[in-house]
Motif scaffolding. Sequence first.
Motif, mmCIF file in Angstrom:
data_model
loop_
_atom_site.group_PDB
_atom_site.id
_atom_site.type_symbol
_atom_site.label_atom_id
_atom_site.label_comp_id
_atom_site.label_asym_id
_atom_site.label_seq_id
_atom_site.Cartn_x
_atom_site.Cartn_y
_atom_site.Cartn_z
ATOM 1 N N GLU A 4 0.876 -1.169 0.000
ATOM 2 C CA GLU A 4 0.000 0.000 0.000
ATOM 3 C C GLU A 4 0.912 1.217 0.000
ATOM 4 O O GLU A 4 1.635 1.444 0.971
ATOM 5 N N LEU A 5 0.875 1.972 -1.061
ATOM 6 C CA LEU A 5 1.723 3.155 -1.166
ATOM 7 C C LEU A 5 0.935 4.368 -0.696
ATOM 8 O O LEU A 5 -0.183 4.607 -1.158
ATOM 9 N N ILE A 6 1.498 5.108 0.247
ATOM 10 C CA ILE A 6 0.843 6.298 0.786
ATOM 11 C C ILE A 6 1.580 7.522 0.267
ATOM 12 O O ILE A 6 2.772 7.690 0.512
ATOM 13 N N TYR A 7 0.852 8.347 -0.479
ATOM 14 C CA TYR A 7 1.411 9.566 -1.064
ATOM 15 C C TYR A 7 0.748 10.746 -0.358
ATOM 16 O O TYR A 7 -0.437 10.986 -0.524
ATOM 17 N N ARG A 8 1.514 11.453 0.464
ATOM 18 C CA ARG A 8 0.991 12.588 1.229
ATOM 19 C C ARG A 8 1.374 13.881 0.510
ATOM 20 O O ARG A 8 2.509 14.059 0.090
ATOM 21 N N PHE A 9 0.406 14.779 0.374
ATOM 22 C CA PHE A 9 0.640 16.042 -0.318
ATOM 23 C C PHE A 9 -0.187 17.141 0.332
ATOM 24 O O PHE A 9 -1.139 16.870 1.068
ATOM 25 N N GLY A 10 0.178 18.367 0.052
ATOM 26 C CA GLY A 10 -0.533 19.503 0.616
ATOM 27 C C GLY A 10 -1.180 20.356 -0.456
ATOM 28 O O GLY A 10 -0.664 20.483 -1.563
ATOM 29 N N ILE A 11 -2.309 20.928 -0.091
ATOM 30 C CA ILE A 11 -2.975 21.916 -0.932
ATOM 31 C C ILE A 11 -2.839 23.247 -0.212
ATOM 32 O O ILE A 11 -3.369 23.427 0.890
ATOM 33 N N GLY A 12 -2.102 24.150 -0.826
ATOM 34 C CA GLY A 12 -1.867 25.455 -0.223
ATOM 35 C C GLY A 12 -2.882 26.495 -0.638
ATOM 36 O O GLY A 12 -3.189 27.407 0.124
ATOM 37 N N ASP A 13 -3.403 26.368 -1.843
ATOM 38 C CA ASP A 13 -4.367 27.328 -2.368
ATOM 39 C C ASP A 13 -5.563 26.554 -2.908
ATOM 40 O O ASP A 13 -5.512 25.983 -3.989
ATOM 41 N N ALA A 14 -6.633 26.544 -2.138
ATOM 42 C CA ALA A 14 -7.815 25.754 -2.492
ATOM 43 C C ALA A 14 -8.532 26.260 -3.738
ATOM 44 O O ALA A 14 -9.399 25.570 -4.265
ATOM 45 N N HIS A 15 -8.153 27.428 -4.253
ATOM 46 C CA HIS A 15 -8.765 27.947 -5.477
ATOM 47 C C HIS A 15 -8.088 27.405 -6.729
ATOM 48 O O HIS A 15 -8.600 27.576 -7.831
ATOM 49 N N GLN A 16 -6.928 26.787 -6.561
ATOM 50 C CA GLN A 16 -6.223 26.191 -7.689
ATOM 51 C C GLN A 16 -6.562 24.713 -7.797
ATOM 52 O O GLN A 16 -6.910 24.069 -6.808
ATOM 53 N N HIS A 17 -6.444 24.178 -9.006
ATOM 54 C CA HIS A 17 -6.665 22.753 -9.228
ATOM 55 C C HIS A 17 -5.342 22.020 -9.039
ATOM 56 O O HIS A 17 -4.305 22.474 -9.518
ATOM 57 N N TYR A 18 -5.383 20.896 -8.368
ATOM 58 C CA TYR A 18 -4.208 20.067 -8.146
ATOM 59 C C TYR A 18 -4.402 18.754 -8.900
ATOM 60 O O TYR A 18 -5.360 18.020 -8.643
ATOM 61 N N HIS A 19 -3.485 18.468 -9.826
ATOM 62 C CA HIS A 19 -3.542 17.243 -10.623
ATOM 63 C C HIS A 19 -2.346 16.375 -10.247
ATOM 64 O O HIS A 19 -1.210 16.851 -10.225
ATOM 65 N N LEU A 20 -2.605 15.108 -9.917
ATOM 66 C CA LEU A 20 -1.539 14.178 -9.553
ATOM 67 C C LEU A 20 -1.425 13.102 -10.620
ATOM 68 O O LEU A 20 -2.236 12.171 -10.663
ATOM 69 N N PRO A 21 -0.422 13.205 -11.515
ATOM 70 C CA PRO A 21 -0.204 12.175 -12.533
ATOM 71 C C PRO A 21 0.811 11.138 -12.028
ATOM 72 O O PRO A 21 2.009 11.388 -12.010
ATOM 73 N N GLY B 254 8.496 1.114 -8.293
ATOM 74 C CA GLY B 254 8.760 2.541 -8.177
ATOM 75 C C GLY B 254 7.584 3.389 -8.588
ATOM 76 O O GLY B 254 6.591 2.900 -9.137
ATOM 77 N N LEU B 255 7.731 4.679 -8.324
ATOM 78 C CA LEU B 255 6.656 5.627 -8.548
ATOM 79 C C LEU B 255 7.243 6.994 -8.868
ATOM 80 O O LEU B 255 8.271 7.389 -8.330
ATOM 81 N N SER B 256 6.552 7.695 -9.745
ATOM 82 C CA SER B 256 6.866 9.093 -10.012
ATOM 83 C C SER B 256 5.548 9.866 -9.968
ATOM 84 O O SER B 256 4.535 9.412 -10.504
ATOM 85 N N CYS B 257 5.567 11.005 -9.313
ATOM 86 C CA CYS B 257 4.385 11.855 -9.262
ATOM 87 C C CYS B 257 4.846 13.293 -9.017
ATOM 88 O O CYS B 257 5.868 13.538 -8.384
ATOM 89 N N PHE B 258 4.071 14.212 -9.537
ATOM 90 C CA PHE B 258 4.354 15.632 -9.349
ATOM 91 C C PHE B 258 3.025 16.359 -9.410
ATOM 92 O O PHE B 258 1.990 15.778 -9.752
ATOM 93 N N ARG B 259 3.037 17.632 -9.085
ATOM 94 C CA ARG B 259 1.823 18.415 -9.244
ATOM 95 C C ARG B 259 1.722 18.848 -10.690
ATOM 96 O O ARG B 259 2.485 19.661 -11.191
ATOM 97 N N GLY B 260 0.747 18.302 -11.390
ATOM 98 C CA GLY B 260 0.537 18.638 -12.785
ATOM 99 C C GLY B 260 -0.308 19.880 -12.930
ATOM 100 O O GLY B 260 -0.838 20.426 -11.953
ATOM 101 N N GLY B 261 -0.450 20.329 -14.133
ATOM 102 C CA GLY B 261 -1.155 21.582 -14.413
ATOM 103 C C GLY B 261 -2.502 21.408 -15.036
ATOM 104 O O GLY B 261 -2.867 22.175 -15.910
ATOM 105 N N ALA B 262 -3.252 20.407 -14.629
ATOM 106 C CA ALA B 262 -4.575 20.180 -15.233
ATOM 107 C C ALA B 262 -5.536 21.295 -14.893
ATOM 108 O O ALA B 262 -5.449 21.929 -13.882
#
Length: 116
Positions: free
Chosen positions: A84-101, A108-116
Amino acid sequence: MNGGLSIHVVDIARGHVAQGLELCVKRQDGDVILRGSIDGRGLLPGLEALAEQFGSGVYEVRLQVADFYRANGTALPETPFLDELIYRFGIGDAHQHYHLPFKLTAWGLSCFRGGA
């Protein structure tokens, strides 16, 4: 799109979306926002309707990696590298959209905040 979260998962070991991968999105305090599985487009359906649930704060995505790969015929050790992989992230500005690709393998895993 303003606010909210979207998740897209690609199984790069097999070269296509991770359809059927079970995952859960939670607040850091443990409250579950959505539990589901990745669809044929590689997305977690239902997140769009929950945009107002994502205020500023810390969240987790819990991906059932070992279960997914075992269900798709990948031989894994009894104790898998990623279970079970746990990916913890923060939302700093709730008016912006956060996309996790997520780009995923059993190792292994790769993820970043995308611009969707």
